[in-house]
Design a protein around this motif. Sequence first.
Motif, PDB file in Angstrom:
ATOM      1  N   VAL A 130      15.550  -4.735   5.651  1.00  0.00           N
ATOM      2  CA  VAL A 130      15.684  -4.060   4.358  1.00  0.00           C
ATOM      3  C   VAL A 130      14.273  -3.734   3.843  1.00  0.00           C
ATOM      4  CG1 VAL A 130      16.578  -4.314   1.997  1.00  0.00           C
ATOM      5  CG2 VAL A 130      17.764  -5.387   3.915  1.00  0.00           C
ATOM      6  N   GLN A 131      14.190  -2.639   3.061  1.00  0.00           N
ATOM      7  CA  GLN A 131      12.909  -2.334   2.422  1.00  0.00           C
ATOM      8  C   GLN A 131      12.893  -2.907   1.007  1.00  0.00           C
ATOM      9  OE1 GLN A 131      11.559   1.673   2.414  1.00  0.00           O
ATOM     10  NE2 GLN A 131      11.190   1.692   4.633  1.00  0.00           N
ATOM     11  N   TYR A 132      11.787  -3.528   0.627  1.00  0.00           N
ATOM     12  CA  TYR A 132      11.632  -4.053  -0.718  1.00  0.00           C
ATOM     13  C   TYR A 132      10.400  -3.434  -1.351  1.00  0.00           C
ATOM     14  CZ  TYR A 132      15.032  -7.596   0.637  1.00  0.00           C
ATOM     15  OH  TYR A 132      16.150  -8.232   1.047  1.00  0.00           O
ATOM     16  N   GLU A 133      10.443  -3.313  -2.652  1.00  0.00           N
ATOM     17  CA  GLU A 133       9.274  -2.740  -3.333  1.00  0.00           C
ATOM     18  C   GLU A 133       8.919  -3.592  -4.537  1.00  0.00           C
ATOM     19  OE1 GLU A 133       7.746   1.628  -4.146  1.00  0.00           O
ATOM     20  OE2 GLU A 133       9.549   1.191  -5.316  1.00  0.00           O
ATOM     21  N   ALA A 134       7.641  -3.942  -4.656  1.00  0.00           N
ATOM     22  CA  ALA A 134       7.178  -4.639  -5.857  1.00  0.00           C
ATOM     23  C   ALA A 134       6.378  -3.647  -6.685  1.00  0.00           C
ATOM     24  CB  ALA A 134       6.303  -5.820  -5.470  1.00  0.00           C
ATOM     25  N   VAL A 135       6.661  -3.591  -7.966  1.00  0.00           N
ATOM     26  CA  VAL A 135       5.935  -2.668  -8.838  1.00  0.00           C
ATOM     27  C   VAL A 135       5.189  -3.502  -9.880  1.00  0.00           C
ATOM     28  CG1 VAL A 135       6.124  -0.725 -10.397  1.00  0.00           C
ATOM     29  CG2 VAL A 135       7.702  -0.918  -8.473  1.00  0.00           C
TER      30      VAL A 135
END
Lengths: 454, 258
Positions: free
Chosen positions: A381-386
């Motif tokens: 899965v792709q995860y993104e932290a902003v």
Amino acid sequence: MNDHAIYQLPVAVEARNLGKSYRKHKSSVARIMDFANYLLRGRRSSRFFETSHVLRDIELAVREGRSLGIIGQNGCGKSTLLKMVASIISPTSGTLKVNGRVASIIELGAGFNFEDTGLQNIYSYLTMYAIPSAAIQEKVRQIIEFSGLGEKISAPVKSYSSGMVVRLAFAIIAHLDADILLVDEALAVGDAVFSQKCMRFIQTFKQHGTILFVSHDLNALQAICDEVIWLHDGVIRARGPARPVCDAYLEFTLSADYPDLVPQGHALPQKLPSSLTTIAEMTLDAPTARVEISPEPDLSRGFGGSKAEIVDVALRSITGKEIGVLKGGETVELAIRAQVKVEVSSPIFGFIVKNSRGVEIFAENTLHDLQNGPLYFEAGVQYEAVFRFSFPILPSGDYTVTAAVGEGDFYQHKQLIWRHDVLVLRVASERFRYGLIGLNDTRVSVYRHEMELG
Amino acid sequence: MQKLKLVIMLAKNELRGRYRGTLIGKLWLFVTPLVTLVLYSLVFSNIFKARWEFLGANVYTNYAIVLFPGLMMYQLMMDVLGKGGGAYDAYAPLTTKLNISTRDLILGGVLASLIPFWAAIAIWYLGVSVLFGLTPRGGTLVLLIAFVFSIFCVGLAFLSTVIGALLKDWLQFLGIISMGLLFISPILYPTEHLPAALQNFVYLNPLSHFIDIIRHGAFQPDIPFSLLTSLLPVLGATIAVLVVGIWLEHVLGRFTHE
């Protein structure tokens, strides 16, 4: 490392009563007479020349794996000392022992033949430093890769930009298998990404090698050196840990230039304040800058990647729009997106922003969250932290963003993927004042103290 | 071993630099001596009517082939004297910034002069063999003396280095004596053309001895050659020049650095 452990280390560079002086002959005839005298009687007579002492009574012991900084004003003998350690010149008096192979960055690119191609110059240098033939091919490959010159390596050096020359020179020096590295004011090299690479090389080199580092850049000096000596008029004026010696030197240079600014050690006459009258209220105009953000992230440098891969890093406005330029002070989003390949139980997202000297200006990561439990990522899965934060005001220069995804907790964690210098932020500040970070929205009040003589 | 590699690298770099970007590149290595040869032949054999009558009938009219080795030796000698004389200043940008000795740089420079010299001598002797035949005795003598002369030039380069470093006027002086060394020698004409009183004067020029021997080997291999009176003095002088040159250069290194 405690003091006792340091004294157990073998000595890499040792100077005893070391001195260097130059002779200037009064005339050609005097030079020949002096030579004849030296040849026949093995002696020299001061009738024939004037002596100028560059270095006197230098006592030094730098142990293996330690780094020594050398500071001082121009002409104080810093480079002479390095040149003696590099055996480019020999001492006039005293003894100097150097144990190990020395590579010197006295003047990057010295000895390059500008008509020759980069590749030919690499071969010349490797021969000069007596690299065995068997190792040469591999070294050449590493040097070309480190320099990042690519196809340009087959072009004559005269067609290089000055930055490229320096990159090639540094790349060669970095691959000479040296035990002792001598660095003379050479780190302001190339672009931001390459300076980072040089700083990383020096940091890595420090783990096993000895460094003698000459610089006027006191920040870099304090970042690299365990100990610093301050040379003044050819003698060691102070030595010790980097911080106090640099402070003393700074105070000295400031007092030489601006004698009024430095406290002279006596207190001002004591007067007692009785009342304050405001005479001005000011709001300082914030030193804004123009920050250009490199349009595409460069994800090619770093390590890790088997368990997770960083697929995108972007610095954008809070509305999620890509911004090419910002000025400092506004709220921005730094987004790091990662493709997770295996299940990760306590993942951490983080970034570091460094200036061109490799000094970390600010950094943040998801570990510093105290309210939620650890995260959990599924495989595939792709995860993104902003990260949303107010972008600081920075002095002019190039900055780089390093991004990473790790795994673990505050006490023990490892990096799954680490990407150096993914984004380059080019800051052009019109009138930045002092320091590493500018203050936003500063208000000042100036009061008048009504004094009564006590 | 590593020193040898360094010296070879320096020589290669110099040769590569010399012909870089030229239209015919390394061909200059052969064109320069040939053109010089043609020019001198024209002037001396046709205008001044110089002949080598003392070398026998078959060589008599062949002015150029006799002139050639002498001319090459002369050029090599002037080349190494010039390189040595200017070495301390010319190499300063390298020796003050890199850990490389003036000695190695000079050796590299001398080797870069020796390579074209040997190329020229090889071509010339090939020509001699074709025209007059090859004899083992003569071939050995030619090779031996060319080798001894090369060593002599290494010694000269070091001597010139020392003089040049101590006395800046040396390079100017070399310019003046270069003419003398060319004319006061058997390079352009046989010594026998000179009045008897002057003939000995010619042999003050060390070049004359080397030239006589190489011509002897090439053109008169069958005439007995006295090792004792011809070769030994030359050999002795070569060793002396080499030893003194290396020693003085070594002393100079210490003298300038400590």
